[in-house]
Design an enzyme around this catalytic site. Structure first.
Site, PDB file in Angstrom:
ATOM      1  N   GLN A 189       0.834  -1.207   0.000  1.00  0.00           N
ATOM      2  CA  GLN A 189       0.000   0.000   0.000  1.00  0.00           C
ATOM      3  C   GLN A 189       0.869   1.257   0.000  1.00  0.00           C
ATOM      4  O   GLN A 189       2.073   1.211   0.243  1.00  0.00           O
ATOM      5  CB  GLN A 189      -0.906   0.000   1.238  1.00  0.00           C
ATOM      6  CG  GLN A 189      -0.128  -0.104   2.552  1.00  0.00           C
ATOM      7  CD  GLN A 189      -0.971  -0.602   3.714  1.00  0.00           C
ATOM      8  OE1 GLN A 189      -2.201  -0.492   3.712  1.00  0.00           O
ATOM      9  NE2 GLN A 189      -0.319  -1.179   4.719  1.00  0.00           N
TER      10      GLN A 189
ATOM     11  N   HIS B 137      -8.613   3.998  19.928  1.00  0.00           N
ATOM     12  CA  HIS B 137      -7.817   2.953  20.581  1.00  0.00           C
ATOM     13  C   HIS B 137      -8.331   2.614  21.983  1.00  0.00           C
ATOM     14  O   HIS B 137      -8.364   1.442  22.368  1.00  0.00           O
ATOM     15  CB  HIS B 137      -6.345   3.369  20.599  1.00  0.00           C
ATOM     16  CG  HIS B 137      -5.736   3.408  19.235  1.00  0.00           C
ATOM     17  ND1 HIS B 137      -5.007   4.465  18.755  1.00  0.00           N
ATOM     18  CD2 HIS B 137      -5.790   2.508  18.208  1.00  0.00           C
ATOM     19  CE1 HIS B 137      -4.614   4.212  17.512  1.00  0.00           C
ATOM     20  NE2 HIS B 137      -5.088   3.041  17.154  1.00  0.00           N
TER      21      HIS B 137
ATOM     22  N   ASP C 105       0.095   0.859  13.795  1.00  0.00           N
ATOM     23  CA  ASP C 105       0.487   2.142  14.410  1.00  0.00           C
ATOM     24  C   ASP C 105       0.793   2.006  15.896  1.00  0.00           C
ATOM     25  O   ASP C 105       1.365   2.911  16.495  1.00  0.00           O
ATOM     26  CB  ASP C 105      -0.595   3.202  14.170  1.00  0.00           C
ATOM     27  CG  ASP C 105      -1.958   2.777  14.698  1.00  0.00           C
ATOM     28  OD1 ASP C 105      -2.043   2.231  15.811  1.00  0.00           O
ATOM     29  OD2 ASP C 105      -2.964   3.004  13.991  1.00  0.00           O
TER      30      ASP C 105
ATOM     31  N   GLU D 247       0.866  -7.965  11.799  1.00  0.00           N
ATOM     32  CA  GLU D 247       0.665  -6.840  10.867  1.00  0.00           C
ATOM     33  C   GLU D 247       1.257  -7.267   9.527  1.00  0.00           C
ATOM     34  O   GLU D 247       2.396  -7.728   9.455  1.00  0.00           O
ATOM     35  CB  GLU D 247       1.370  -5.600  11.432  1.00  0.00           C
ATOM     36  CG  GLU D 247       1.631  -4.472  10.446  1.00  0.00           C
ATOM     37  CD  GLU D 247       0.374  -3.845   9.869  1.00  0.00           C
ATOM     38  OE1 GLU D 247      -0.502  -3.431  10.646  1.00  0.00           O
ATOM     39  OE2 GLU D 247       0.269  -3.781   8.623  1.00  0.00           O
TER      40      GLU D 247
ATOM     41  N   ASP E 118       0.225 -12.124   6.853  1.00  0.00           N
ATOM     42  CA  ASP E 118      -1.205 -12.011   6.594  1.00  0.00           C
ATOM     43  C   ASP E 118      -1.981 -12.566   7.802  1.00  0.00           C
ATOM     44  O   ASP E 118      -1.692 -13.670   8.281  1.00  0.00           O
ATOM     45  CB  ASP E 118      -1.521 -12.837   5.332  1.00  0.00           C
ATOM     46  CG  ASP E 118      -3.000 -12.936   5.066  1.00  0.00           C
ATOM     47  OD1 ASP E 118      -3.556 -11.984   4.483  1.00  0.00           O
ATOM     48  OD2 ASP E 118      -3.606 -13.957   5.444  1.00  0.00           O
TER      49      ASP E 118
ATOM     50  N   ASP F  93      -7.777  -4.691  14.022  1.00  0.00           N
ATOM     51  CA  ASP F  93      -7.630  -3.259  13.755  1.00  0.00           C
ATOM     52  C   ASP F  93      -7.068  -3.105  12.347  1.00  0.00           C
ATOM     53  O   ASP F  93      -5.920  -2.735  12.146  1.00  0.00           O
ATOM     54  CB  ASP F  93      -6.687  -2.665  14.820  1.00  0.00           C
ATOM     55  CG  ASP F  93      -6.419  -1.187  14.594  1.00  0.00           C
ATOM     56  OD1 ASP F  93      -7.188  -0.550  13.851  1.00  0.00           O
ATOM     57  OD2 ASP F  93      -5.432  -0.678  15.165  1.00  0.00           O
TER      58      ASP F  93
ATOM     59  N   THR G  96      -7.638  -2.094   7.977  1.00  0.00           N
ATOM     60  CA  THR G  96      -8.145  -1.012   7.134  1.00  0.00           C
ATOM     61  C   THR G  96      -9.563  -1.356   6.686  1.00  0.00           C
ATOM     62  O   THR G  96     -10.149  -2.339   7.145  1.00  0.00           O
ATOM     63  CB  THR G  96      -7.228  -0.824   5.912  1.00  0.00           C
ATOM     64  OG1 THR G  96      -7.092  -2.084   5.250  1.00  0.00           O
ATOM     65  CG2 THR G  96      -5.842  -0.353   6.342  1.00  0.00           C
ATOM     66  N   ASP G  97     -10.113  -0.552   5.814  1.00  0.00           N
ATOM     67  CA  ASP G  97     -11.493  -0.730   5.381  1.00  0.00           C
ATOM     68  C   ASP G  97     -11.685  -2.020   4.575  1.00  0.00           C
ATOM     69  O   ASP G  97     -10.750  -2.528   3.963  1.00  0.00           O
ATOM     70  CB  ASP G  97     -11.925   0.461   4.517  1.00  0.00           C
ATOM     71  CG  ASP G  97     -12.090   1.708   5.364  1.00  0.00           C
ATOM     72  OD1 ASP G  97     -12.138   1.581   6.594  1.00  0.00           O
ATOM     73  OD2 ASP G  97     -12.165   2.806   4.790  1.00  0.00           O
TER      74      ASP G  97
END
Lengths: 285, 285
Positions: free
Chosen positions: A31, A62, A86, A106, A137, A155, A157-158
């Site tokens: 990304q 959070h 993050d 992550e 993954d 947590d 992404t869309d």
């Protein structure tokens, strides 16, 4: 010079932030990663052009991901965080001495490294000795696991982007399997307001109610996210987020928070009628 | 062609709506009045360039202004609405058969006429026989009145514009005087999120707590307002919004609402910690 960050996710509505400078910009294998500095929101991270977190309001998102389940499950020892590069979820988790292990999976190592360099207020907690980072993954990581975690926090992404796999029935089924008999799954559940997001909310809720005996939705005000009205999913094998909520202030529960508090825990589950109707509509399907 | 409405209220953050056409534009003796049509928010009204209401989310704001106090005070017969020229508050009030009189005092007749022409879904209720419209300054109207209303709803513009007089200690003192001994005052209380708005929230709250024995703040998600996190003030001579809340569903209380419901009534008063701290800070002053 005026420099404006513009999300443009909803083609007919736009939320823009005036930017002082772009601190970081890199295309990873997965990304586009950018970090900006602004007056109003402080520094903020965007992935593929969408705001993921800002220094000004990340505490809201959070805190609500972590302290809601931690105030229901009486004995969380092992936690899996999927996504969360993050570090904000981890920062809230390490406040609990009772937690012994935090696995973070992550997919994109570059997100973690960028946040460590430019967003230390969220990313510093990766250094905690209980945290184990894996760059993989999320679905692949969780597939072989059974009866391992008390709490899983997703947590990502869309659902229309890289995080798509984290919104599938297969993924939720694997979360169920990887949770202990009293385990809880928390996921970000999108926004109910704009029509295209509301459809995503319904799809997620349909899959979660099919996968877990208890699936409730709660909300918070997150101004930097589309519409500012954000939902979270509380899915559970045994504990109910209100009936099993520990309302008393135990010594170990007196955490410093800026958004979450005990009355708000209950209030967050009191959804507007139009949101309840959105969710009810798919519960029977 | 792309036509975008841009509020630009906060100099470093912008919320924009793509517009199909401008339906109305007029400069009255008091302000610039515009009505636009958009795909996502439907038609919307702006005064001096700030969004006042959109067809998509006005129900949230108007339901929360009306049904919260109406579910606390057991016998509201006379109501004063100050501002509210779009008619949304009146539309919610006329749902109650128990209300005998609704005085509406709007400074700008042109707002009412424009809304009647272009926003009939909110403005049509001005035709109800119980509604008495007066075009006058709100402070001047209320000054001579004593012991007259069970409920006053102040639905004005922001404190930095035309509505400034509706945020003064003198005005709140006059509201107190014009209310009956069991009367309730509801006002829009701005947003706690951006710093300049948070300062306004504190100023309003300081004056209200000095004027009324009971002054609590509640919240809703209103996506078209700055930050989407909007506050309302519940100020009262006698009734407490939670202790005196009528939780049971009386036959006359089964109103069709799309945002407000009974669990949400209680949840709306469960404020985030950072908002409580903002308010607590001025309560002692």
């Amino acid at each position: 010079m005026d420099l404006w960050f513009s999300e443009g996710k909803h083609q007919s509505v736009d939320f823009s932030i005036k930017v002082n400078q772009q601190l970081y910009s890199q295309k990873s294998a997965f990304q586009q990663i950018d970090i900006f500095e602004s007056d109003v929101f402080g520094r903020f991270l965007s992935l593929d052009g969408e705001v993921m977190m800002t220094e000004k309001d990340e505490f809201i998102y959070h805190e609500m991901m972590v302290h809601v389940p931690m105030s229901v499950h009486p004995d969380v020892k092992t936690v899996l965080v999927i996504g969360g590069g993050d570090g904000g979820v981890v920062r809230e988790l390490v406040k609990y001495n009772s937690i012994a292990l935090i696995d973070v999976v992550e997919i994109d190592e570059l997100v973690v490294r960028a946040c460590e360099a430019f967003l230390p207020a969220t990313a510093a907690s990766f250094q905690d000795a209980r945290v184990h980072l894996t760059f993989q993954d999320g679905l692949r990581f969780i597939r072989p696991l059974y009866d391992r975690y008390d709490l899983i926090i997703v947590d990502g992404t869309d659902p229309n982007g890289l995080g798509e796999v984290l919104f599938t029935k297969e993924f939720y089924g694997n979360c169920y399997k990887a949770l202990r008999p009293e385990g809880i799954l928390i996921n970000q559940h999108e926004s109910p307001f704009y029509q295209q997001d509301a459809i995503a909310v319904q799809k997620i809720h349909r899959k979660l109610t099919a996968s877990f005996p208890i699936s409730l939705v709660y909300q918070a005000h997150v101004p930097s996210y589309p519409s500012g009205h954000w939902l979270f999913g509380f899915s559970s094998k045994r504990y109910h987020p209100l009936a099993d909520f520990k309302d008393s202030e135990g010594a170990d529960r007196q955490l410093a928070t800026r958004y979450y508090n005990r009355p708000l825990h209950k209030g967050a589950f009191a959804l507007p009628t139009y949101v309840k109707e959105l969710l009810d509509y798919v519960e029977d399907k």
